[in-house]
Design a protein around this motif. Sequence first.
Motif: not given
Length: 164
Positions: A84-102
């Motif tokens: 669950p923490v890893a999923w939250d980290l993915i969410r925050v990485l997306e919000q910060s722009g470090e992870l770009v999702g399409d």
Amino acid sequence: RKGLGRVLDKLIRKRRERELAQGGQAAQKAEQTAQGEEILQRLCERLAPVLATDDKAASCNRRGPLVVELGRVCREHGLDVSTPVAWDLIRVLEQSGELVGDGRAVELRQASAGTSESTGANLKDFAPDLAMLDHLARERLDRRKKRQKAREQGKAAKRRREAC
């Protein structure tokens, strides 16, 4: 119906604001959530360059496999994060722009390789906060599951009404 929904949403927001202003459990929960988000953002700032330089993590193009690789990278750097923490980290990485999702596809932004070695060792600094982050992540996951269940029950009830 829309008007009633908007009025109810406004009432809920006002009630929540009043509870926060009065203090108590709601205020403590909001403060804890804000503190957890701030910790997650700091952790993601240190984790992003490490993930970008990791070949397996950088090659992941879906969120599910990236969660597994994120857990592995964190364990390699002395931080044992739960799913669950890893999923939250993915969410925050997306919000910060470090992870770009399409859609379903995701891609890590490439960071400067020089900062990864110095920041990777500092992931251990977040070990004392992991229990709180795990608690918040599990609460968020439980709320999501409850929403999904309520939505499914609503759809099933609608199907039953239409069948009659």
